[in-house]
Design a protein around this motif. Structure first.
Motif, PDB file in Angstrom:
ATOM      1  N   LYS B 305     -41.699 -18.510-120.572  1.00 14.40           N
ATOM      2  CA  LYS B 305     -41.355 -17.164-121.690  1.00 14.40           C
ATOM      3  C   LYS B 305     -41.027 -18.269-122.736  1.00 14.40           C
ATOM      4  CE  LYS B 305     -41.548 -13.734-118.771  1.00 14.40           C
ATOM      5  NZ  LYS B 305     -40.745 -12.103-118.350  1.00 14.40           N
ATOM      6  N   LYS B 306     -41.062 -17.283-124.112  1.00 11.26           N
ATOM      7  CA  LYS B 306     -40.792 -18.230-125.172  1.00 11.26           C
ATOM      8  C   LYS B 306     -39.533 -17.560-126.161  1.00 11.26           C
ATOM      9  CE  LYS B 306     -44.400 -21.241-124.874  1.00 11.26           C
ATOM     10  NZ  LYS B 306     -44.245 -22.327-124.445  1.00 11.26           N
ATOM     11  N   GLU B 307     -39.144 -16.419-125.769  1.00 11.92           N
ATOM     12  CA  GLU B 307     -38.180 -15.878-126.612  1.00 11.92           C
ATOM     13  C   GLU B 307     -37.186 -14.911-125.984  1.00 11.92           C
ATOM     14  OE1 GLU B 307     -39.989 -13.882-130.672  1.00 11.92           O
ATOM     15  OE2 GLU B 307     -39.787 -12.338-129.331  1.00 11.92           O
ATOM     16  N   VAL B 308     -35.945 -14.805-126.648  1.00 17.83           N
ATOM     17  CA  VAL B 308     -34.989 -14.075-126.161  1.00 17.83           C
ATOM     18  C   VAL B 308     -33.996 -13.120-127.298  1.00 17.83           C
ATOM     19  CG1 VAL B 308     -33.189 -15.781-125.932  1.00 17.83           C
ATOM     20  CG2 VAL B 308     -33.017 -13.762-124.385  1.00 17.83           C
ATOM     21  N   ILE B 309     -33.670 -11.945-127.029  1.00 13.71           N
ATOM     22  CA  ILE B 309     -32.742 -11.498-127.976  1.00 13.71           C
ATOM     23  C   ILE B 309     -31.337 -11.801-127.878  1.00 13.71           C
ATOM     24  CG2 ILE B 309     -32.112  -9.333-128.864  1.00 13.71           C
ATOM     25  CD1 ILE B 309     -35.192  -8.166-128.277  1.00 13.71           C
ATOM     26  N   VAL B 310     -30.830 -12.179-128.806  1.00 12.18           N
ATOM     27  CA  VAL B 310     -29.266 -12.680-128.857  1.00 12.18           C
ATOM     28  C   VAL B 310     -28.524 -11.904-129.646  1.00 12.18           C
ATOM     29  CG1 VAL B 310     -27.780 -14.344-129.053  1.00 12.18           C
ATOM     30  CG2 VAL B 310     -29.931 -14.966-128.241  1.00 12.18           C
TER      31      VAL B 310
END
Ligand code: CU
Lengths: 160, 665
Positions: B305-310
């Protein structure tokens, strides 16, 4: 297989056995099944060698159902033919030819769905055990599947 | 520890004899019927399953309580030669990460899934500390079925802790690090400006249990140690213990102990989830592996996976608060009512207990002492329920019995201390004879503790068992806590270091899978019945579709393999009965052997290096004819044209055996 020469077994035993000293006894009892098995096997007087132990009785074999037999054959190829041939030839267990003449339908269905408790008490199965040193494994057949396999066995024996 | 020498033999009898020598107040530590009370007669089951973290061996170990008998070793983050986990083609993807294949880790904490705050027997969650990961084990099969890597983190210590309905599992970073979208190639002097302490919230699907990294919170760059979710009235909150509020980066044993108080951080996870839903937070580019084991194909897949919300501190200003907590808190434990939060300051001479109601009131009244990196700090006294005075030295962890009592492990003074949550009075203390770390009461961190037993796990073990070289057996001690006073019942060795444990009643796990139904086997290389077995060459890859049943393989002889081939043995166990696994081993295999459960398909990749005749056999004694369960693979030199054939020698006369030609694609 060098220790096993006879193919004269006149009854059914489908699998392989563990000797008493083996790591595995094939049946791994839970607290509850152990109680049941003991209760059933303790009353040797009550054992009916024509019917065996299990839920099946009065299996109706008055007509032959080819569709059911075909299903039974498919199932057997997944679960049974590793050890049994449809002929009289012995493989790991005895060949199936003639079994429906030697045993009642209910005995067969009880045995193939509930092998362990029957091996423990049935005199014929005990003899077979000494010969093959092989316990028939429980292959997890449900009632319908057991009936389909019986029909396939009947077909082998010439039912029409 | 003055009585240590007396306990060198480690037997229950020795304990009985010298019980009078123990420190003050421990006369009743062992009673005459201790052996009887842990004895589980043949054929009887233990009362509880105890899942104990394996620490640096990366596994989870299952013990029965009260017997202390080891039932099983569950591989989670480490390859396991016993069953080929992490070696077989199907399970290798479980150990993939953004750093590549990592077949080991440091497994610390465990959490049993909960419903309404009570353990429900569905799943067990486990953390990997070193290369941050969270795993889910299915308790129907006792198998690791999912592993999720955690980005923006290092030292995944405050993990995996669960909300009361298993909505989220958290993973708080122990090491503050630059986040993945910032380069970590920075001077260590820039610690205070570049380093962040990221908390991960992993959403859990209600039905399937599947994990999804829902969001992260970029908290101040301090060290997060442990955590627990609230329950009932505090159920929307998570509490994290923090140390190194000094943000030191060298000689932390001195430099991180400067402040009189560190913090417990309270996070309203429900509000955080709403903020994310409302579009707050920034999208951070990163990379993390999500590995899933499909129980119908018996095969794992790994997806990157390539993205995460922070979410930032600013986003969280009404949903995240600090509570001062005396010196370097370790355990952060919430009592069964959800009202009391116990912080264990490992360098403090007291145990602070905070009140959830008071915390909420302090927030409403804006009763703040200031801010720490933008996070509001609640006044210590405003949130404090009270302090347990002189509980012992080095409090680490607290569990609860559901009867209003708390039990805290004391690392330095090597004892377990029982105290009353309301009046904070010490009620009992029992020595542990080693430096105790974690302790566990079945359900003891839930809303419904079972409260009969307590197990104390060592940190530093000495002199408990027969010496085994410089490295000694790790240790656990079982106490009966059903009465007013704790009673020592049993010592048993564990794999080390046992960081934490969870336990549930054995009769909660009624729906165990006993074997896999062959009909449900969706493995692409499954062989359902001997008639389907075959050998297929595709270039230099050879796929062997093989079956096993008591007591033979089909095929049992293969010829026409060449040096340079990659041979894949896809072995399907045709048995449909409980506890009839078959093994598979072939000479010269460089990865592993297999252990295949009834109805399962497993694949061993084998690359023979030189020509010859290679025996293969079943490694698990499966019947009286187990020893006959064998076969041969003939390997010819590279480039030779030995025909690809296979057979099952099912006649007494080998010469008549049916020989079949392999397929070539
Ligand atoms: Cu075997």
């Amino acid at each position: 297989m060098k220790t096993i020469h006879s193919i004269a077994a006149a009854f059914l035993a489908l699998g392989l056995v563990s000797c008493g000293g083996d790591k595995k006894t094939d049946s791994v009892p839970t607290a509850s099944t152990e109680t049941t098995a003991t209760a059933e096997s303790s009353g040797t007087n009550a054992y009916d060698p024509k019917r065996g132990i299990g839920k099946h009785e009065n299996v109706d074999v008055s007509t032959f159902d080819p569709a059911m037999a075909a299903e039974g054959r498919k199932l057997a190829e997944v679960k049974c033919t590793s050890c049994h041939k449809p002929t009289e030839e012995k493989l790991v267990g005895p060949g199936w030819k003639g079994v429906t003449q030697r045993q009642t339908p209910e005995w067969i269905m009880n045995f193939i769905t509930n092998p362990d408790p029957m091996i423990d008490v049935d005199p014929e199965l005990q003899k077979q055990l000494e010969l093959c040193l092989v316990r028939m494994p429980n292959q997890g057949l449900n009632d319908t599947e057991a009936r389909q396999i019986l029909e396939y066995m009947r077909e082998i024996d010439g039912a029409k | 520890m003055k009585s240590l020498k007396f306990f060198g033999l480690g037997s229950v009898m020795a304990l009985l004899l010298v019980s009078g020598c123990k420190p003050k107040g421990t006369e009743t530590a062992v009673t005459g019927d201790a052996a009887e009370r842990v004895y589980v007669a043949p054929g009887k089951y233990d009362e509880y399953y105890n899942f104990v973290s394996g620490g640096f061996n990366g596994q989870v170990n299952v013990y029965g309580l009260p017997s202390g008998r080891l039932l099983k070793v569950l591989p989670v983050f480490s390859q396991n030669p016993e069953n080929g986990y992490g070696y077989s083609e199907e399970t290798k993807p479980m150990l993939e990460t953004s750093h590549g294949f990592i077949p080991w880790d440091d497994q610390h904490h465990l959490s049993l899934s909960q419903t309404n705050g009570e353990v429900d027997g569905r799943w067990l969650f486990a953390n990997a500390n070193n290369t941050p990961r969270v795993a889910r084990l299915d308790l129907k099969t006792f198998k690791t079925v999912e592993i999720l890597e955690i980005p923006n983190s290092a030292g995944n210590h405050s993990s995996p802790f669960l909300t009361e309905n298993t909505e989220y599992v958290v993973a708080g970073t122990r090491f503050a690090v630059p986040t993945d979208d910032q380069s970590g190639d920075v001077p260590i002097e820039s610690f205070k400006s570049n380093f962040k302490g990221v908390l991960s919230f992993i959403g859990i699907d209600k039905q399937s249990g599947e994990m999804d990294l829902s969001f992260q919170i970029e908290a101040p760059g301090i060290n997060f140690d442990l955590s627990h979710a609230g329950k009932k009235k505090s159920g929307d909150w998570f509490f994290f213990s923090c140390y190194n509020s000094e943000k030191a980066n060298t000689l932390l044993e001195v430099n991180a102990s400067q402040n009189d108080k560190d913090f417990i951080m309270a996070v309203n996870w429900k509000k955080a989830a709403e903020l994310v839903k409302a579009g707050k937070g920034r999208k951070v580019t990163t990379e993390y592996a999500h590995n899933k084991f499909d129980e119908s194909t018996h095969t794992a897949t790994s997806t990157m996976k390539k993205e995460v919300i922070v979410l930032s501190v600013e986003d969280m200003k009404d949903a995240m608060f600090m509570i001062p907590c005396p010196k370097s808190p370790h355990g952060c434990d919430v009592d069964p009512t959800g009202e009391y939060i116990v912080g264990s300051g490992k360098l403090a001479a007291l145990i602070p207990v905070f009140s959830f109601d008071k915390m909420i009131k302090a927030i409403a009244d804006k009763n703040f002492a200031g801010e720490f990196d933008g996070v509001k700090v609640i006044k210590y006294e405003a949130a404090l329920h009270g302090e347990v005075q002189k509980p012992g030295l080095g409090p680490l962890h607290t569990e609860f019995d559901g009867k209003g009592n708390a039990y805290t492990s004391m690392f330095v003074s090597s004892e377990v201390v029982k105290w009353n949550i309301k009046d904070l009075k010490v009620l009992d203390r029992q020595p542990t004879f080693y430096s105790v770390g974690h302790l566990m009461i079945p359900g003891g961190d839930s809303a419904k503790p079972f409260g009969k037993y307590l197990v104390a796990y060592n940190k530093i073990t000495k002199d408990r068992y027969l010496p085994t070289g410089p490295e000694l057996a790790q240790s656990a001690q079982l106490y009966d806590i059903s009465g007013d006073k704790m009673k020592l019942l049993l010592d048993f060795p564990t794999f080390g270091e046992p960081h934490y444990a969870q336990a549930l009643p054995g009769d909660m796990l009624k729906d165990q899978v006993k074997f896999f139904r062959i009909e449900d086997n969706k493995h692409p290389y499954a062989t359902k019945g001997e008639a389907e077995s075959k050998v297929v060459r595709e270039g230099n890859k050879v796929h062997v579709y093989m079956t096993s049943i008591r007591s033979h393989f089909a095929p049992d002889n293969i010829e026409g393999i060449r040096v340079g081939d990659e041979v894949y043995f896809h072995v399907t166990n045709l048995e449909q009965d409980w506890d009839i696994p078959h093994g598979f081993a072939i000479k010269g295999a460089q990865n592993a052997e297999l252990l295949i459960m009834p109805g399962e398909t497993c694949t061993l990749k084998w690359m023979p290096k030189k020509p010859g005749m290679y025996p293969m056999y079943c490694t698990d004694f499966c019947s009286a004819l187990h020893q006959e369960m064998q076969g041969y693979v003939r390997v010819s030199p590279a480039g030779s044209n030995t025909p690809l054939i296979y057979s099952l020698n099912n006649k007494k006369d080998n010469a008549q055996s049916p020989v079949k030609a392999g397929e070539t694609k």
